[in-house]
Design an enzyme around this catalytic site. Structure first.
Site, mmCIF file in Angstrom:
data_model
loop_
_atom_site.group_PDB
_atom_site.id
_atom_site.type_symbol
_atom_site.label_atom_id
_atom_site.label_comp_id
_atom_site.label_asym_id
_atom_site.label_seq_id
_atom_site.Cartn_x
_atom_site.Cartn_y
_atom_site.Cartn_z
ATOM 1 N N ARG A 33 -8.639 -0.578 4.696
ATOM 2 C CA ARG A 33 -7.740 0.420 4.082
ATOM 3 C C ARG A 33 -6.395 -0.195 3.707
ATOM 4 O O ARG A 33 -5.700 0.325 2.845
ATOM 5 C CB ARG A 33 -7.484 1.578 5.062
ATOM 6 C CG ARG A 33 -8.635 2.546 5.203
ATOM 7 C CD ARG A 33 -8.205 3.764 6.010
ATOM 8 N NE ARG A 33 -6.871 4.181 5.625
ATOM 9 C CZ ARG A 33 -5.884 4.470 6.463
ATOM 10 N NH1 ARG A 33 -6.078 4.426 7.758
ATOM 11 N NH2 ARG A 33 -4.707 4.828 6.026
ATOM 12 N N ASP A 90 4.034 0.941 12.256
ATOM 13 C CA ASP A 90 2.881 0.248 11.667
ATOM 14 C C ASP A 90 2.765 -1.208 12.129
ATOM 15 O O ASP A 90 1.814 -1.892 11.754
ATOM 16 C CB ASP A 90 2.968 0.287 10.129
ATOM 17 C CG ASP A 90 2.652 1.672 9.571
ATOM 18 O OD1 ASP A 90 2.220 2.545 10.342
ATOM 19 O OD2 ASP A 90 2.851 1.879 8.362
ATOM 20 N N CYS A 124 -5.636 12.849 12.088
ATOM 21 C CA CYS A 124 -6.274 11.604 11.700
ATOM 22 C C CYS A 124 -6.372 10.724 12.928
ATOM 23 O O CYS A 124 -6.090 11.161 14.032
ATOM 24 C CB CYS A 124 -5.503 10.915 10.596
ATOM 25 S SG CYS A 124 -4.004 10.155 11.177
ATOM 26 N N LYS A 162 0.830 -1.222 0.000
ATOM 27 C CA LYS A 162 0.000 0.000 0.000
ATOM 28 C C LYS A 162 0.859 1.264 0.000
ATOM 29 O O LYS A 162 0.646 2.173 -0.789
ATOM 30 C CB LYS A 162 -0.909 -0.004 1.244
ATOM 31 C CG LYS A 162 -1.595 1.328 1.516
ATOM 32 C CD LYS A 162 -2.525 1.266 2.695
ATOM 33 C CE LYS A 162 -1.929 1.668 4.005
ATOM 34 N NZ LYS A 162 -1.620 3.103 4.166
ATOM 35 N N ASN A 163 1.836 1.311 0.899
ATOM 36 C CA ASN A 163 2.604 2.551 1.036
ATOM 37 C C ASN A 163 3.591 2.768 -0.112
ATOM 38 O O ASN A 163 4.193 3.833 -0.211
ATOM 39 C CB ASN A 163 3.350 2.579 2.379
ATOM 40 C CG ASN A 163 2.380 2.794 3.533
ATOM 41 O OD1 ASN A 163 1.196 3.065 3.314
ATOM 42 N ND2 ASN A 163 2.872 2.661 4.760
ATOM 43 N N ARG A 174 -1.244 15.164 12.533
ATOM 44 C CA ARG A 174 -0.174 14.808 11.579
ATOM 45 C C ARG A 174 0.210 16.031 10.774
ATOM 46 O O ARG A 174 -0.358 16.317 9.727
ATOM 47 C CB ARG A 174 -0.616 13.646 10.695
ATOM 48 C CG ARG A 174 -0.751 12.372 11.499
ATOM 49 C CD ARG A 174 -1.205 11.201 10.698
ATOM 50 N NE ARG A 174 -0.169 10.590 9.886
ATOM 51 C CZ ARG A 174 -0.316 9.408 9.306
ATOM 52 N NH1 ARG A 174 -1.423 8.721 9.457
ATOM 53 N NH2 ARG A 174 0.652 8.903 8.575
HETATM 54 C C1 UD1 Z 1 4.149 7.005 6.330
HETATM 55 C C2 UD1 Z 1 3.276 5.785 6.129
HETATM 56 C C3 UD1 Z 1 2.673 5.334 7.461
HETATM 57 C C4 UD1 Z 1 3.759 5.131 8.491
HETATM 58 C C5 UD1 Z 1 4.661 6.360 8.586
HETATM 59 C C6 UD1 Z 1 5.866 6.154 9.507
HETATM 60 C C7 UD1 Z 1 2.408 6.086 3.891
HETATM 61 C C8 UD1 Z 1 1.228 6.349 3.022
HETATM 62 N N1 UD1 Z 1 2.193 6.127 5.207
HETATM 63 O O1 UD1 Z 1 3.304 8.052 6.802
HETATM 64 O O2 UD1 Z 1 1.964 4.111 7.238
HETATM 65 O O3 UD1 Z 1 3.167 4.912 9.758
HETATM 66 O O4 UD1 Z 1 5.180 6.692 7.279
HETATM 67 O O5 UD1 Z 1 6.603 5.057 9.094
HETATM 68 O O6 UD1 Z 1 3.497 5.816 3.405
HETATM 69 N N2 UD1 Z 1 5.954 14.855 10.648
HETATM 70 C C9 UD1 Z 1 6.036 16.190 10.943
HETATM 71 N N3 UD1 Z 1 5.942 17.079 9.922
HETATM 72 C C10 UD1 Z 1 5.761 16.687 8.626
HETATM 73 C C11 UD1 Z 1 5.688 15.326 8.338
HETATM 74 C C12 UD1 Z 1 5.785 14.418 9.370
HETATM 75 O O7 UD1 Z 1 6.190 16.584 12.094
HETATM 76 O O8 UD1 Z 1 5.685 17.558 7.745
HETATM 77 C C13 UD1 Z 1 6.028 13.865 11.742
HETATM 78 C C14 UD1 Z 1 4.713 13.076 11.886
HETATM 79 O O9 UD1 Z 1 3.785 13.769 12.663
HETATM 80 C C15 UD1 Z 1 5.178 11.817 12.557
HETATM 81 C C16 UD1 Z 1 6.574 11.606 11.940
HETATM 82 O O10 UD1 Z 1 6.973 12.871 11.411
HETATM 83 O O11 UD1 Z 1 5.321 12.031 13.930
HETATM 84 C C17 UD1 Z 1 6.615 10.561 10.861
HETATM 85 O O12 UD1 Z 1 5.753 10.915 9.814
HETATM 86 P P1 UD1 Z 1 6.028 10.516 8.297
HETATM 87 O O13 UD1 Z 1 7.299 9.736 8.206
HETATM 88 O O14 UD1 Z 1 5.896 11.735 7.473
HETATM 89 O O15 UD1 Z 1 4.820 9.530 8.016
HETATM 90 P P2 UD1 Z 1 3.831 9.565 6.784
HETATM 91 O O16 UD1 Z 1 4.576 9.801 5.531
HETATM 92 O O17 UD1 Z 1 2.673 10.418 7.112
#
Ligand code: UD1
Length: 417
Positions: free
Chosen positions: A397, A305, A116, A22-23, A121
């Site tokens: 999902r 995850d 979410c 999925k990711n 997030r």
């Molecule tokens: C992706 C995965 C999700 C997984 C996560 C961490 C997808 C579609 N989803 O989510 O399944 O749980 O990686 O492995 O690939 N953060 C900030 N600012 C930002 C972006 C992120 O503070 O602009 C923080 C988030 O709140 C969180 C951490 O960074 O605490 C990790 O987030 P991130 O690695 O961005 O996860 P996703 O890409 O949302």
């Protein structure tokens, strides 16, 4: 909303092919915008999030054909850079489209994705990076407006190795003049998969999988055909399903190195796990032992995850385990549901202390998020009596044919709408 009815206590046995990731497929579908041509993508899992991404691409003018697990996306007739708000709300990770739309169409309007079910997030790292590439980014009344007539390759130092921000920069920088270097990039296998896809489309990217990614902007891209790798979190979930039921299963078409952090915890817990070519064998004939510490970290650390599923396993282990959730602030919603089934868990902020009990008991529980919902299914597979898991749309999902796959391994689980 749908429910699973599960009768626990049956050791899982058999072989299972692991679905596409999925990711990996979500950012790759976003990337199909870039070539203004045809992308043929094989091994696409049939999931709610993928359906939402298809609806989003269609809403901006892509035409999409589906033939079993293959999607053929044609992005030559995109007519808008605005994504309907209700679709952004349906899937938070739709933010991944912003980089691609910005690169291709020079401006984008997006409703703010907001929080979410696993916490607040933020997307500050995404937006800061777009600004560093030269985009004008305005946030007003819940919308993000981006303009990018003058994007230029640059050095971007991420404060945190965010998966989504790394992918968004790769997408935006692919068609941006000059060289973009991302430091402290996320190293997840899905990032490498995106690099492989983009390079097959004609991009010039190297370094994915390390903490420095170098993107040389190109002017034009070509049609592409690509097969999505297997889903490491689904593989990990089934491995834990075998462990929690005292079963023995073989997972086909998956890479053990992608889930080595999970496998090492299963071995610590007393399971026998090994790989033969692209198969992983999980044998859990003995009583599960508690794993002392499980700390979620960016890849190659233990994946957030998999935290909930591993916690379900530790509820019936001999001894005490301590979980530390470092990635998301609100990712223990499954705990109250596991406690309804007889688990002994105490939470203090980001720490959860799990004291193993002899067995769990069937109960009516509610899935509150994707992986937490999967954890409740695993708990139900091991519990005495019947477990009913409500709100299983969360589980849909991320898991294709979840109950059919579990049934094929001998589990007693049915879906009622
Ligand atoms: C992706 C995965 C999700 C997984 C996560 C961490 C997808 C579609 N989803 O989510 O399944 O749980 O990686 O492995 O690939 N953060 C900030 N600012 C930002 C972006 C992120 O503070 O602009 C923080 C988030 O709140 C969180 C951490 O960074 O605490 C990790 O987030 P991130 O690695 O961005 O996860 P996703 O890409 O949302």
């Amino acid at each position: 909303m749908g429910q699973f009815y599960i009768k626990g206590g049956i050791p899982l046995e058999g072989e299972l092919r692991v679905q596409g990731a999925k990711n990996a497929v979500l950012p790759i579908l976003a990337a199909t915008i870039l070539n203004q041509g045809e992308s043929v993508i094989h091994n696409v899992p049939d999931l709610k999030d993928v359906k939402t991404m298809i609806k989003i691409l269609e809403s901006i003018g892509c035409s999409i054909k589906k033939e079993e697990n293959t999607l053929i996306v044609n992005s030559s007739a995109i007519h808008t850079n605005e994504i309907p708000e209700y679709l952004v709300r349906e899937m938070r990770s739709s933010i991944i489209l912003l980089g691609a739309i910005l690169a291709k169409h020079k401006q984008a309007k997006f409703s703010y994705p907001g929080g979410c079910d696993i916490g607040h997030r933020p997307i500050d790292l995404h937006l800061k990076s777009f600004r560093e590439l030269g985009a004008e980014v305005m946030e007003s009344h819940g919308y993000i407006y981006c303009k990018s007539n003058n994007l230029k390759g640059t050095h971007i130092q991420l404060d945190y190795p965010s998966v989504g921000a790394t992918e968004n920069i790769m997408l935006a920088a692919s068609l941006t003049e000059g060289i973009t270097i991302i430091r402290n990039a996320a190293k997840e296998p899905e990032i490498q998969e995106l690099q492989n896809f983009l390079n097959k489309m004609g991009c010039k990217i190297k370094g994915a999988g390390s903490n420095t990614i170098i993107i040389e902007g190109v002017k034009k891209l070509n049609n592409v055909e690509f097969t999505i790798m297997s889903d490491r979190i689904v593989a990990g979930t089934f491995a834990v399903a075998a462990a929690i039921t005292g079963g023995q299963i073989v997972l086909k078409d998956c890479y053990i190195e992608h889930i080595s952090s999970v496998i090492s915890k299963l071995i610590e817990a007393g399971c026998n796990v090994y790989s033969i070519e692209d198969k992983i064998v999980i044998n859990s004939s003995k009583k599960i032992k508690a794993v002392e510490t499980i700390r979620t970290l960016p890849y190659p650390g233990f994946p957030t995850d998999m935290q909930a599923q591993m916690m379900a396993l530790m509820t019936v282990a001999k001894g005490t385990s301590i979980f530390t959730e470092t990635i998301f602030e609100n990712r223990y919603k499954h705990v109250s549901q596991l406690i309804r089934m007889g688990a002994n868990i105490n939470i203090d902020g980001r720490i959860a202390v799990v004291k193993g009990v002899n067995k769990l008991f069937g109960a009516k529980v509610t899935a509150t998020d994707l992986r937490g919902g999967a954890a409740l299914v695993l708990a139900g597979l091991s519990a005495e009596g019947e477990t009913i898991v409500d709100n299983i749309y969360h589980v849909d999902r991320g898991y294709e044919n979840f109950e059919e796959n579990l049934q094929s391994l001998g589990a007693s689980i049915i879906r009622k709408e």
